[in-house]
Motif scaffolding. Sequence first.
Motif, PDB file in Angstrom:
ATOM      1  N   ILE A 159      -5.514   4.523  -8.026  1.00 31.77           N
ATOM      2  CA  ILE A 159      -6.183   3.431  -7.333  1.00 31.77           C
ATOM      3  C   ILE A 159      -5.438   2.117  -7.558  1.00 31.77           C
ATOM      4  N   VAL A 160      -5.946   1.032  -6.966  1.00 30.50           N
ATOM      5  CA  VAL A 160      -5.233  -0.252  -7.045  1.00 30.50           C
ATOM      6  C   VAL A 160      -5.133  -0.703  -8.503  1.00 30.50           C
ATOM      7  N   PRO A 161      -3.992  -1.323  -8.886  1.00 26.94           N
ATOM      8  CA  PRO A 161      -3.736  -1.666 -10.291  1.00 26.94           C
ATOM      9  C   PRO A 161      -4.797  -2.561 -10.920  1.00 26.94           C
ATOM     10  N   GLU A 162      -5.293  -3.570 -10.175  1.00 31.47           N
ATOM     11  CA  GLU A 162      -6.258  -4.504 -10.756  1.00 31.47           C
ATOM     12  C   GLU A 162      -7.503  -3.759 -11.246  1.00 31.47           C
ATOM     13  N   PHE A 163      -8.000  -2.870 -10.399  1.00 32.92           N
ATOM     14  CA  PHE A 163      -9.198  -2.089 -10.755  1.00 32.92           C
ATOM     15  C   PHE A 163      -8.877  -1.136 -11.895  1.00 32.92           C
ATOM     16  N   GLU A 164      -7.763  -0.446 -11.758  1.00 33.61           N
ATOM     17  CA  GLU A 164      -7.366   0.562 -12.747  1.00 33.61           C
ATOM     18  C   GLU A 164      -7.209  -0.047 -14.135  1.00 33.61           C
ATOM     19  N   ASN A 165      -6.488  -1.159 -14.223  1.00 29.77           N
ATOM     20  CA  ASN A 165      -6.246  -1.793 -15.525  1.00 29.77           C
ATOM     21  C   ASN A 165      -7.551  -2.233 -16.177  1.00 29.77           C
ATOM     22  N   ALA A 166      -8.455  -2.796 -15.379  1.00 31.50           N
ATOM     23  CA  ALA A 166      -9.734  -3.246 -15.923  1.00 31.50           C
ATOM     24  C   ALA A 166     -10.570  -2.055 -16.386  1.00 31.50           C
ATOM     25  N   ALA A 167     -10.577  -0.985 -15.604  1.00 33.71           N
ATOM     26  CA  ALA A 167     -11.388   0.180 -15.944  1.00 33.71           C
ATOM     27  C   ALA A 167     -10.899   0.861 -17.217  1.00 33.71           C
TER      28      ALA A 167
ATOM     29  N   SER B 290     -19.431   0.476 -21.247  1.00 34.36           N
ATOM     30  CA  SER B 290     -19.421  -0.977 -21.094  1.00 34.36           C
ATOM     31  C   SER B 290     -19.163  -1.382 -19.645  1.00 34.36           C
ATOM     32  N   ILE B 291     -19.475  -2.638 -19.343  1.00 35.45           N
ATOM     33  CA  ILE B 291     -19.387  -3.177 -17.979  1.00 35.45           C
ATOM     34  C   ILE B 291     -18.419  -4.351 -17.969  1.00 35.45           C
ATOM     35  N   SER B 292     -17.601  -4.416 -16.941  1.00 35.27           N
ATOM     36  CA  SER B 292     -16.604  -5.479 -16.831  1.00 35.27           C
ATOM     37  C   SER B 292     -17.214  -6.760 -16.280  1.00 35.27           C
ATOM     38  N   GLY B 293     -16.387  -7.795 -16.261  1.00 32.10           N
ATOM     39  CA  GLY B 293     -16.732  -8.994 -15.517  1.00 32.10           C
ATOM     40  C   GLY B 293     -16.359  -8.760 -14.063  1.00 32.10           C
ATOM     41  N   ILE B 294     -16.122  -9.843 -13.332  1.00 28.90           N
ATOM     42  CA  ILE B 294     -15.749  -9.717 -11.922  1.00 28.90           C
ATOM     43  C   ILE B 294     -14.251  -9.470 -11.827  1.00 28.90           C
ATOM     44  N   VAL B 295     -13.882  -8.395 -11.137  1.00 35.76           N
ATOM     45  CA  VAL B 295     -12.477  -8.003 -10.972  1.00 35.76           C
ATOM     46  C   VAL B 295     -12.119  -8.097  -9.489  1.00 35.76           C
ATOM     47  N   LYS B 296     -11.131  -8.903  -9.177  1.00 39.44           N
ATOM     48  CA  LYS B 296     -10.732  -9.085  -7.779  1.00 39.44           C
ATOM     49  C   LYS B 296      -9.609  -8.120  -7.415  1.00 39.44           C
TER      50      LYS B 296
ATOM     51  N   SER C 141       3.833  11.413  -2.590  1.00 41.67           N
ATOM     52  CA  SER C 141       2.851  10.660  -1.800  1.00 41.67           C
ATOM     53  C   SER C 141       2.679   9.250  -2.338  1.00 41.67           C
ATOM     54  N   LYS C 142       2.684   9.108  -3.659  1.00 40.49           N
ATOM     55  CA  LYS C 142       2.548   7.778  -4.266  1.00 40.49           C
ATOM     56  C   LYS C 142       3.739   6.897  -3.911  1.00 40.49           C
ATOM     57  N   ILE C 143       4.934   7.468  -3.990  1.00 42.23           N
ATOM     58  CA  ILE C 143       6.141   6.691  -3.667  1.00 42.23           C
ATOM     59  C   ILE C 143       6.104   6.273  -2.200  1.00 42.23           C
ATOM     60  N   GLU C 144       5.737   7.202  -1.340  1.00 39.66           N
ATOM     61  CA  GLU C 144       5.655   6.879   0.093  1.00 39.66           C
ATOM     62  C   GLU C 144       4.615   5.800   0.346  1.00 39.66           C
ATOM     63  N   ARG C 145       3.484   5.878  -0.377  1.00 44.22           N
ATOM     64  CA  ARG C 145       2.433   4.868  -0.211  1.00 44.22           C
ATOM     65  C   ARG C 145       2.920   3.495  -0.678  1.00 44.22           C
ATOM     66  N   ASP C 146       3.627   3.466  -1.811  1.00 40.39           N
ATOM     67  CA  ASP C 146       4.164   2.193  -2.310  1.00 40.39           C
ATOM     68  C   ASP C 146       5.189   1.619  -1.340  1.00 40.39           C
ATOM     69  N   LYS C 147       6.041   2.494  -0.805  1.00 42.97           N
ATOM     70  CA  LYS C 147       7.036   2.035   0.158  1.00 42.97           C
ATOM     71  C   LYS C 147       6.365   1.516   1.432  1.00 42.97           C
ATOM     72  N   PHE C 148       5.286   2.203   1.825  1.00 44.69           N
ATOM     73  CA  PHE C 148       4.574   1.769   3.022  1.00 44.69           C
ATOM     74  C   PHE C 148       3.938   0.402   2.809  1.00 44.69           C
ATOM     75  N   ASP C 149       3.317   0.195   1.624  1.00 42.99           N
ATOM     76  CA  ASP C 149       2.721  -1.110   1.325  1.00 42.99           C
ATOM     77  C   ASP C 149       3.775  -2.214   1.373  1.00 42.99           C
ATOM     78  N   ALA C 150       4.945  -1.935   0.796  1.00 38.00           N
ATOM     79  CA  ALA C 150       6.021  -2.927   0.803  1.00 38.00           C
ATOM     80  C   ALA C 150       6.522  -3.183   2.224  1.00 38.00           C
ATOM     81  N   TRP C 151       6.617  -2.105   3.003  1.00 40.62           N
ATOM     82  CA  TRP C 151       7.070  -2.233   4.393  1.00 40.62           C
ATOM     83  C   TRP C 151       6.090  -3.081   5.206  1.00 40.62           C
ATOM     84  N   VAL C 152       4.795  -2.841   5.011  1.00 39.57           N
ATOM     85  CA  VAL C 152       3.777  -3.600   5.732  1.00 39.57           C
ATOM     86  C   VAL C 152       3.834  -5.074   5.345  1.00 39.57           C
TER      87      VAL C 152
END
Length: 296
Positions: free
Chosen positions: A205-213, A220-226, A256-267
Motif C-alpha cells: 500500500i501507499v508508503p505514508e499509510f504503511e509506515n504509520a501502520a 493502538s490508534i494513530s493520529g491523522i495520516v495524510k 507488478s510493483k515495479i510496473e506500478r511504480d514506473k506507471f506512477d512516475a510516468w503519470v
Amino acid sequence: MKQTVFRGLFFILAGVFLGACQRSQEPTVAVVGSFKITESDLKTQINDAPTEYRQYAATAEGRRQFLNFIIREKVLLTESKRLGIPKETAYKEAIAKNKEDAKKRLKDYQTTLQVESVLRRLRSTDLAASDSEVEKYYNDHTDEYQKPVELIASHILLSTEAEGQKALAKLKAKQPFEKVAKEMSKDPGTAMRGGKMKPFRRGDIVPEFENAAFALKVGSISGIVKSQFGFHIIKKVSEKALPSLPLAQVKDEIRSKIERDKFDAWVEKQQALLGVHVDEQAVLRLSLEGTKRDEK
C-alpha cells in the motif's frame, strides 16, 4: 399447420429487428404483408443466435423454426403499426432514452478501449520490468522477503483534516473504532466492516499509510495520516511473521510493483507536461453536496 415451439419468446424478444427495405437482388424466403424476408435476413438471425441454436439451424427443421420466429416478429410489427404504437409518447420516450444510453455506452467503450490499448503498449515499453530489475528489487528488499511481516489494520478515511479531528475526538471520548468508521469513513469497501482492511505486507500500500501502520503497537490508534487518498486514522489490529519468500515465489508480485511504480512516475511526468490543475475547493464542494443528498 401445427408448429413446434422452440423457445419462441427468446427469439421474438431477443431477435434482431431486421430492416424492412426491399433488396430485390436477394432471394426472398417469405413475405409478411409489407415485409419481405430475404436469405440474408434469415442468415443474420441464425448467426446472431447462441451456438446451440446455430447448430439446430443446420437442419431443415431448424431453419424453418428460425424463419417462423422472424415471421411472428413481422406479424407483431405489423400489428404495432396498426395500433399506432410508434406514435405513442411512451414509445418515443423509450427510444430516445435508449439512444442516449447507447451514446453513453459507446463513449464509455471508446474510453476503455483507448486506455487499455495505451496500457498494453506501455507495459511492453516504458513500464516493462526486466528479470534483472526484479532480481535487484528482491535483493534490495531482503528483509521484506526473508523476514516478511503481515499486518492487519483498520482505518477511517476522511476527506479533510477537520473531519479527521472530529473522528479523533470521538475516539478519545471512548467511542468504539468500528462505530466511528461505519459512521464517518469515506472508504465504502471497509466502512461497513468497521474499517477493517485485508492483510498486507510492506510494499502493498501507499508508503505514508504503511509506515504509520507498521510503527504502531498492536491495538493502538494513530493520529491523522495524510496520503493521496485523503486523511486516515489507523488502528493496528494484529501483526505476525511469515515464512521466508523465495524469489521464484514473488517474482510476479515484484514485477507488478515495479510496473506500478514506473506507471506512477510516468503519470507524474505526463501531468507536469500537460499542466494539470485541480480546484480543491470545487472538489470539496462536490463532496459536501453528495453528503447532503445522502443525508436526506
